[in-house]
Write an enzyme that holds these catalytic residues in place. Structure first.
Site, mmCIF file in Angstrom:
data_model
loop_
_atom_site.group_PDB
_atom_site.id
_atom_site.type_symbol
_atom_site.label_atom_id
_atom_site.label_comp_id
_atom_site.label_asym_id
_atom_site.label_seq_id
_atom_site.Cartn_x
_atom_site.Cartn_y
_atom_site.Cartn_z
ATOM 1 N N SER A 14 1.541 -10.681 7.286
ATOM 2 C CA SER A 14 2.156 -9.997 5.437
ATOM 3 C C SER A 14 2.166 -11.161 4.831
ATOM 4 C CB SER A 14 3.036 -8.269 5.730
ATOM 5 O OG SER A 14 4.139 -8.912 6.406
ATOM 6 N N ASP A 188 14.540 -13.388 -3.805
ATOM 7 C CA ASP A 188 14.276 -11.946 -3.244
ATOM 8 C C ASP A 188 14.942 -11.927 -2.548
ATOM 9 O OD1 ASP A 188 12.860 -13.330 -1.710
ATOM 10 O OD2 ASP A 188 11.232 -11.844 -2.187
ATOM 11 N N HIS A 191 12.208 -13.537 1.433
ATOM 12 C CA HIS A 191 10.905 -14.064 1.589
ATOM 13 C C HIS A 191 11.727 -15.571 1.566
ATOM 14 C CE1 HIS A 191 8.381 -11.179 -0.669
ATOM 15 N NE2 HIS A 191 7.790 -11.738 0.594
#
Length: 257
Positions: A14, A188, A191
């Site tokens: 992902s 964020d 990540h």
């Protein structure tokens, strides 16, 4: 396809994979380390969970391909571990289903060929205050907690032990770094920033160096493409010999082991 044919290392997963070539990401670091030794191929899909990966597994990794990857580094689970949404929508996959989905993914990858090796990355932690505190006019509130990350990370590691697949415990590896919450993540809180990516690379190289694989896939043990000496190389200070630059690493910020 261009030649010569090199070993293929596929990064599959992902957003941790899709973003791995951005801003000092771990995929770009691996590409530099394995320059002239292996081709690093990116198959990353931002936001995907294990259900979606199962649907494309045969398309990305057909079992009847003549050439199969030498190594697949797989990361699936970060989105599965997002808390369930009341609507029933979203990426959350219950832990028991995640385990069975990962089992199918890992078995498929292991069976691509006798020489295909697999490394699974477990869920890393998050900067919980930032990850859960972000407000957005686009997304509904996300539940990203380290309790959830840890449970999916441990499940991945336990499954890998059962299947005899190499696993990297990112949940604990990242937390060993001083000031990890502020150093290892992008804005964020989820990540990986460059410092977090360096930890991923360090752990991958450690596995490759220690694994009892034939052939060895550690970069120092792999042949360098067109690595022979040449009279066309730069002339040494003695004025009589040349210097072979094919394995020079002076340009790297980190001298990787």
């Amino acid at each position: 396809m261009v030649g010569p044919t090199r070993p293929q290392f596929v990064l599959f997963g992902s957003s941790l994979v899709q973003m791995s070539f951005s801003n000092g990401g771990w995929g770009s670091i691996l590409s530099d380390i394995f320059a002239r030794k292996a081709d690093i191929l990116l198959r990353g899909y931002n936001g995907w969970n294990s259900r979606r990966f199962l649907k494309i597994l045969n398309e990305v990794f057909p079992k009847d391909n003549v050439v199969q990857p030498s190594l697949v580094i797989v990361y699936v689970g970060g989105n599965d571990s997002v808390g369930a949404h009341s609507s029933g929508l979203g990426p959350h996959v219950p832990l028991p289903e995640y385990i069975e989905n990962m089992r199918k993914i890992l078995i498929h990858l292991k069976n691509l060929s006798e020489s295909t090796r697999v490394i699974a990355l477990s869920c890393p932690p998050v900067h919980e205050e930032i990850a859960c505190g972000n407000t957005s006019t686009i997304f509904s509130k996300l539940e990203r907690t380290n309790e959830l990350c840890q449970s999916y990370s441990e499940a991945c590691i336990n499954l890998c032990q059962e299947l005899d697949v190499k696993a990297i415990d990112l949940f604990n590896a990242i937390q060993k770094r001083d000031n990890w919450m502020n150093a290892c993540f992008k804005s964020d809180g989820i990540h990986l920033a460059e410092e977090g990516s360096k930890i991923v690379v360090k752990e991958i190289l450690k596995v490759l160096k220690e694994a009892d694989w034939d052939p060895c896939l550690h970069w120092k043990s792999m042949p360098t493409e067109y690595g022979e000496d040449s009279p066309y190389d730069l002339v040494a200070v003695d004025g009589k010999t040349t210097l072979n630059p094919s394995d020079w690493t002076f340009h790297r910020e980190v001298q990787w082991d």
